[in-house]
Design a protein around this motif. Structure first.
Motif, PDB file in Angstrom:
ATOM      1  N   PRO A  24       0.806  -1.226   0.000  1.00 54.85           N
ATOM      2  CA  PRO A  24       0.000   0.000   0.000  1.00 54.85           C
ATOM      3  C   PRO A  24       0.842   1.282   0.000  1.00 54.85           C
ATOM      4  CG  PRO A  24      -0.958  -1.599   1.497  1.00 54.85           C
ATOM      5  CD  PRO A  24       0.361  -2.172   1.050  1.00 54.85           C
ATOM      6  N   THR A  25       1.978   1.268   0.710  1.00 53.69           N
ATOM      7  CA  THR A  25       2.853   2.440   0.713  1.00 53.69           C
ATOM      8  C   THR A  25       3.432   2.683  -0.674  1.00 53.69           C
ATOM      9  OG1 THR A  25       3.462   2.076   3.032  1.00 53.69           O
ATOM     10  CG2 THR A  25       4.925   3.458   1.722  1.00 53.69           C
TER      11      THR A  25
ATOM     12  N   SER B 185       0.429   4.410   6.453  1.00 58.03           N
ATOM     13  CA  SER B 185       0.030   3.091   5.967  1.00 58.03           C
ATOM     14  C   SER B 185       0.267   2.009   7.013  1.00 58.03           C
ATOM     15  CB  SER B 185       0.812   2.760   4.688  1.00 58.03           C
ATOM     16  OG  SER B 185       0.548   1.451   4.258  1.00 58.03           O
TER      17      SER B 185
ATOM     18  N   LEU C  77      -4.648   5.376  -6.538  1.00 55.35           N
ATOM     19  CA  LEU C  77      -4.335   4.670  -7.778  1.00 55.35           C
ATOM     20  C   LEU C  77      -5.401   4.930  -8.837  1.00 55.35           C
ATOM     21  CD1 LEU C  77      -2.108   2.811  -8.809  1.00 55.35           C
ATOM     22  CD2 LEU C  77      -3.523   0.863  -8.162  1.00 55.35           C
TER      23      LEU C  77
ATOM     24  N   ILE D 104       0.242  12.553   3.065  1.00 57.66           N
ATOM     25  CA  ILE D 104       0.650  12.366   1.676  1.00 57.66           C
ATOM     26  C   ILE D 104       1.704  13.386   1.266  1.00 57.66           C
ATOM     27  CG2 ILE D 104      -1.526  11.308   0.933  1.00 57.66           C
ATOM     28  CD1 ILE D 104      -2.374  14.069  -0.132  1.00 57.66           C
TER      29      ILE D 104
ATOM     30  N   MET E 287       3.726   8.905   4.264  1.00 48.64           N
ATOM     31  CA  MET E 287       2.919   7.868   3.622  1.00 48.64           C
ATOM     32  C   MET E 287       3.170   6.516   4.276  1.00 48.64           C
ATOM     33  SD  MET E 287       3.169   8.781  -0.432  1.00 48.64           S
ATOM     34  CE  MET E 287       2.808  10.422  -1.071  1.00 48.64           C
TER      35      MET E 287
ATOM     36  N   VAL F 260       2.237   1.733  -3.586  1.00 47.37           N
ATOM     37  CA  VAL F 260       1.168   2.140  -4.497  1.00 47.37           C
ATOM     38  C   VAL F 260       0.788   3.601  -4.265  1.00 47.37           C
ATOM     39  CG1 VAL F 260      -1.275   1.801  -5.052  1.00 47.37           C
ATOM     40  CG2 VAL F 260       0.236  -0.176  -4.825  1.00 47.37           C
ATOM     41  N   LEU F 261       0.639   3.991  -3.004  1.00 50.16           N
ATOM     42  CA  LEU F 261       0.281   5.377  -2.692  1.00 50.16           C
ATOM     43  C   LEU F 261       1.369   6.331  -3.169  1.00 50.16           C
ATOM     44  CD1 LEU F 261      -1.810   7.183  -1.236  1.00 50.16           C
ATOM     45  CD2 LEU F 261      -0.451   6.908   0.847  1.00 50.16           C
TER      46      LEU F 261
ATOM     47  N   ARG G  49      -6.697   4.460   1.120  1.00 50.52           N
ATOM     48  CA  ARG G  49      -6.034   5.590   0.466  1.00 50.52           C
ATOM     49  C   ARG G  49      -5.246   5.152  -0.758  1.00 50.52           C
ATOM     50  NH1 ARG G  49      -5.497   7.494   5.984  1.00 50.52           N
ATOM     51  NH2 ARG G  49      -3.404   6.601   6.250  1.00 50.52           N
ATOM     52  N   ASP G  50      -4.614   3.984  -0.689  1.00 52.69           N
ATOM     53  CA  ASP G  50      -3.807   3.543  -1.820  1.00 52.69           C
ATOM     54  C   ASP G  50      -4.675   3.258  -3.048  1.00 52.69           C
ATOM     55  OD1 ASP G  50      -4.823   1.507  -0.140  1.00 52.69           O
ATOM     56  OD2 ASP G  50      -3.530   0.008  -1.078  1.00 52.69           O
TER      57      ASP G  50
END
Length: 426
Positions: free
Chosen positions: A67-68, A174, A266, A164, A170, A70-71, A261-262
């Motif tokens: 997730p980190t 996450s 995306l 962010i 981030m 991707v974000l 969030r991720d």
């Protein structure tokens, strides 16, 4: 601890050796006699521990916090959209055209840089704004050093306002699952106070004379400047509006919903990539791939080190001495020191596993301290180095001494603000 340390295998000590070399590379910015930067060191370190520990590719992949990654990637695409639309340069020129005195212009620049860095990458903001700020100062006959140092420091401080604003935030958000709105409520006051302190120091304090005694380059003709790797595009209202709408929608989603969030970021990046005018390669060219590799490599190296048990034993030993990393005092000191020794992202990766169930307060302090501490030294933050490098191409020298005149007092003051605010908020 000494007795338990002897009960480890040769493989464990091999992993420890790789871990030590990798973090030496984080400290030095590379390894002597080798053409390796931090990302290369992290990648080779990951390869080494995979081989030493006999990890499968699947095990190594599971060590990465997807997730980190991707974000981070998604917001690199959003930042690329804003840069390709000429947004950063247009905003900076608009600020420079205001009929403001020197102190007012500094305030406007610091406010804009801080606000933009809270939503977009602080590194991208510095990359896009530095040549324009340098050119505007020279054209107006102003000493550019306080403005450029202020830009770097404001970008660092402002990026701490949200989860962010920078890569380490981030990661913290996450891993600790911090609520976006709750974090902003706690982080925004010290960030605003920090920006005001920075402005006061540069406008009226010794920081106003940061470049005293140094020759200033001659003003450059209108339209001339440095290249920052990619020529700054002309302002495009449609592309800028498109990027702002997506960024604004994402902020609203983060603030008022519990959507992942991720995934939301995306989807937003995907919307921006659907373009008839901007080629995908333009976006991909502005994605910071080395930073993504740095993250993934360190995730694997740190995971391998954790499996040795030595980190847990060291933390337990510190606990017997009355030092608990999750407590505010030790966390502030450890975060500030590690951020300047190995950079803020590796520092966060080292400290996160040892926060335990300390909750949101520890996460907020870790995010604020590791970000604010980046202003202490010129090498403490990539944003600082970007500004110094682009300024040098304009004939403006920002060395560690000139930066320290502002960086050290502003960092100490902002860390004191964080300490006071977190004690008050608790």
């Amino acid at each position: 601890m000494p007795d338990t340390a002897l009960n480890h295998t040769a493989t464990d000590w091999g992993i420890v050796a790789v871990f030590a070399v990798v973090y030496l590379g984080m400290f030095l910015g590379g390894l002597p006699r080798l053409k390796l930067d931090r990302s290369g060191v992290a990648l080779l370190g990951a390869i080494a521990v995979i081989a030493l520990a006999g990890l499968s590719v699947e095990d190594a992949a599971r060590a990465i916090d997807l997730p980190t990654i991707v974000l981070l990637f998604a917001f690199m695409v959003v930042s690329a959209q804003m840069r390709l639309g000429g947004f950063y340069g247009a905003v900076t020129r608009r600020v420079g055209a205001m009929p403001l005195p020197r102190s007012g212009l500094l305030a406007a620049l610091i406010g804009v840089a801080g606000a933009l860095s809270a939503v977009f990458s602080n590194d991208i903001v510095c990359l896009a704004m530095t040549p324009v700020v340098a050119r505007l100062c020279l054209q107006r006959g102003l000493n550019p050093l306080p403005f450029l140092i202020g830009l770097a420091c404001a970008a660092n401080i402002g990026s701490a306002a949200t989860l962010i604003g920078n890569p380490q935030n981030m990661l913290i958000g996450s891993v600790l699952q911090l609520p976006f709105a709750g974090y902003v409520r706690q982080a925004l006051p010290p960030v605003l106070i920090g920006l005001v302190l920075l402005w006061g120091w540069l406008a009226f304090g010794p920081g106003a004379k940061a470049g005293a005694g140094s020759p200033h380059p001659s003003p450059l003709p209108e339209g001339e400047g440095v290249s920052s790797g990619v020529e700054e595009p002309a302002f495009d209202a449609w592309q800028t509006t498109k990027g702002l709408v997506v960024a604004g929608a994402l902020l609203l989603i983060f603030l008022f919903t519990d959507w992942p969030r991720d995934v939301a970021a995306l989807v937003g990046a995907g919307v921006l990539l659907l373009s008839r005018r901007l080629h995908t390669s333009h976006f991909m060219g502005l994605v910071d791939w080395p930073l993504l590799i740095l993250f993934m490599g360190l995730f694997v190296v740190n995971h391998a080190f954790e499996t040795t048990g030595l980190a847990a034993q060291a933390v337990a030993w510190l606990g017997t001495q009355g030092v608990h990393l999750a407590d505010p005092g030790p966390l502030l000191v450890a975060s500030a020191l590690l951020s300047n020794l190995v950079s803020n992202v590796p520092a966060v990766m080292l400290l996160l596993p040892h926060l335990g169930d300390s909750g949101e307060q520890a996460g907020v302090m870790l995010a604020l301290v590791t970000t604010f501490a980046g202003n202490l030294l010129l090498v403490g933050s990539i944003a600082n180095l970007i500004v110094a490098d682009l300024a040098r191409q304009q004939g403006i020298v920002i060395d560690w001494k000139r930066h320290a005149i502002t960086g050290i007092p502003v960092t100490l003051a902002t860390l004191a603000v964080v300490w006071g605010w977190m004690k008050f908020a608790a």
